[in-house]
Design an enzyme around this catalytic site. Structure first.
Site, short mmCIF file in Angstrom:
data_model
loop_
_atom_site.label_atom_id
_atom_site.label_comp_id
_atom_site.label_asym_id
_atom_site.label_seq_id
_atom_site.Cartn_x
_atom_site.Cartn_y
_atom_site.Cartn_z
N SER A 149 6.99 -14.40 -30.25
CA SER A 149 7.27 -13.94 -28.98
C SER A 149 6.55 -14.59 -27.75
O SER A 149 6.45 -15.76 -27.92
CB SER A 149 7.50 -12.51 -28.83
OG SER A 149 8.24 -12.17 -27.64
N ASP A 243 19.29 -12.77 -30.15
CA ASP A 243 18.16 -12.71 -29.13
C ASP A 243 18.34 -13.86 -28.10
O ASP A 243 18.77 -14.91 -28.32
CB ASP A 243 17.01 -13.08 -30.08
CG ASP A 243 15.81 -13.24 -29.24
OD1 ASP A 243 15.68 -12.78 -27.97
OD2 ASP A 243 14.62 -13.41 -29.97
N HIS A 273 15.33 -9.84 -31.86
CA HIS A 273 14.07 -9.82 -31.57
C HIS A 273 13.07 -9.03 -31.99
O HIS A 273 13.21 -7.63 -31.93
CB HIS A 273 13.76 -9.96 -29.86
CG HIS A 273 12.65 -10.45 -29.30
ND1 HIS A 273 12.45 -11.66 -29.11
CD2 HIS A 273 11.48 -9.76 -28.98
CE1 HIS A 273 11.15 -11.98 -28.78
NE2 HIS A 273 10.52 -10.84 -28.64
#
Length: 307
Positions: A149, A243, A273
């Protein structure tokens, strides 16, 4: 989007458990409270470290790091945690780093970079770059950049910046990274209201990274803002299909491929995610984590098993 159809029972249970520990309204709380709740959520999913893993907490000129070892490593992995540049730290991804260390035999260096909004860009990047320089100089061995991320953003930013400065970067493994792609891309529209992370969440985290003026042409802020993708190390990207950030990975793959860089993209259907935390509860997430570890190990050995 019908997530009941797209997600299997294991991932739906993971999403539900996450919501219990990190509810949607957490983003409306103070940053101190957000961090407390996020840390609690990570603790709820944390797994025991594998046997044989030793760790040491150090300060690299003021930047806290945690170094994981198992035996006599010949490679280092710099792992940069996710959390929207706002939450997370050395404990949030402790078990993930320990498992990467155990399965690869490599040294893993986790970085507790400064967080927003108290420390806007480029503070997080500067901390990560400083640690990368230190690892290369102190251990004198090749390294692999990795992160999930926001950490995927920072790992790529370091790899871009390292060209011509560090000779030790063998590769990068980016896990559902946010790389600064346009928020009107297909995945941002299709999965604007995805579980775990929505398009409004992405925009919120983007806004608090800077002082009101978003940097432009700055790959240390958003690697997709670079105008030169040549000379980057071999790269493996893992995206979650459900996502909004999915197409950041696709766009980054295309830029690297056009520049002649070895790159491989794995888009994981039915995953969301943050699925690293589901690796012990979901067969899909477990398999993806195995592939992530294999990618880190292969790049560390200078191998490219994707042709």
């Amino acid at each position: 989007m019908d997530y009941d159809a797209l997600l299997d029972d294991e991932i739906r249970a993971f999403v539900a458990k996450t919501g219990v520990h990190y509810p949607d309204h957490a983003v409306d709380l103070s940053y101190t409270e957000q961090r407390r709740i996020y840390d609690g959520m990570c603790a709820a999913f944390r797994q025991p470290r594998p046997d044989g893993i030793a760790s040491e907490d150090l300060s690299v000129d003021g930047v806290p790091v945690r170094i994981y070892n198992a035996g006599q490593p010949t490679r280092s992995v710099i792992f940069l945690h996710g959390g929207g540049f706002v939450v997370g730290g050395l404990d949030s991804h402790d078990d993930i780093c320990a498992e990467i260390c155990a399965q690869t035999g490599y040294r893993v260096v986790a970085v507790d970079y400064r967080l927003c909004p108290e420390h806007p860009h480029p503070a997080a990047f500067e901390d990560c770059w400083h640690v990368a320089e230190w690892v290369a100089a102190d251990f004198g061995e090749p390294l692999v950049m990795a992160g999930d991320s926001a950490g995927g953003n920072l790992a790529a930013a370091v790899a871009h910046h390292a060209r011509g400065k560090l000779d030790h970067v063998l590769g990068q493994v980016l896990i559902y990274p946010g790389l600064g792609g346009p928020t009107d891309a297909r995945s941002y529209i299709e999965h604007a209201n995805a579980p775990m992370l929505g398009r409004d969440d992405v925009r919120f985290y983007d806004r608090i990274r800077h002082d009101g003026t978003e940097p432009q042409g700055d790959p240390t802020y958003a690697p997709l803002q670079d105008d030169d993708f040549s000379g980057l190390p071999p790269t493996v990207i893992f995206t979650a299909d459900c996502d909004p950030l999915r197409d950041d990975g696709t766009l980054y793959r295309d830029r690297l491929s056009e520049a002649g860089v070895k790159v491989h993209l794995v888009n994981e259907p039915g995953l969301v995610h943050g699925y690293l935390r589901a690796r012990h509860a979901s067969e899909r997430a477990r398999h993806s984590f195995e592939c992530i570890v294999i990618a880190i190990e292969a790049l560390g050995q200078g191998l490219w098993p994707y042709d």
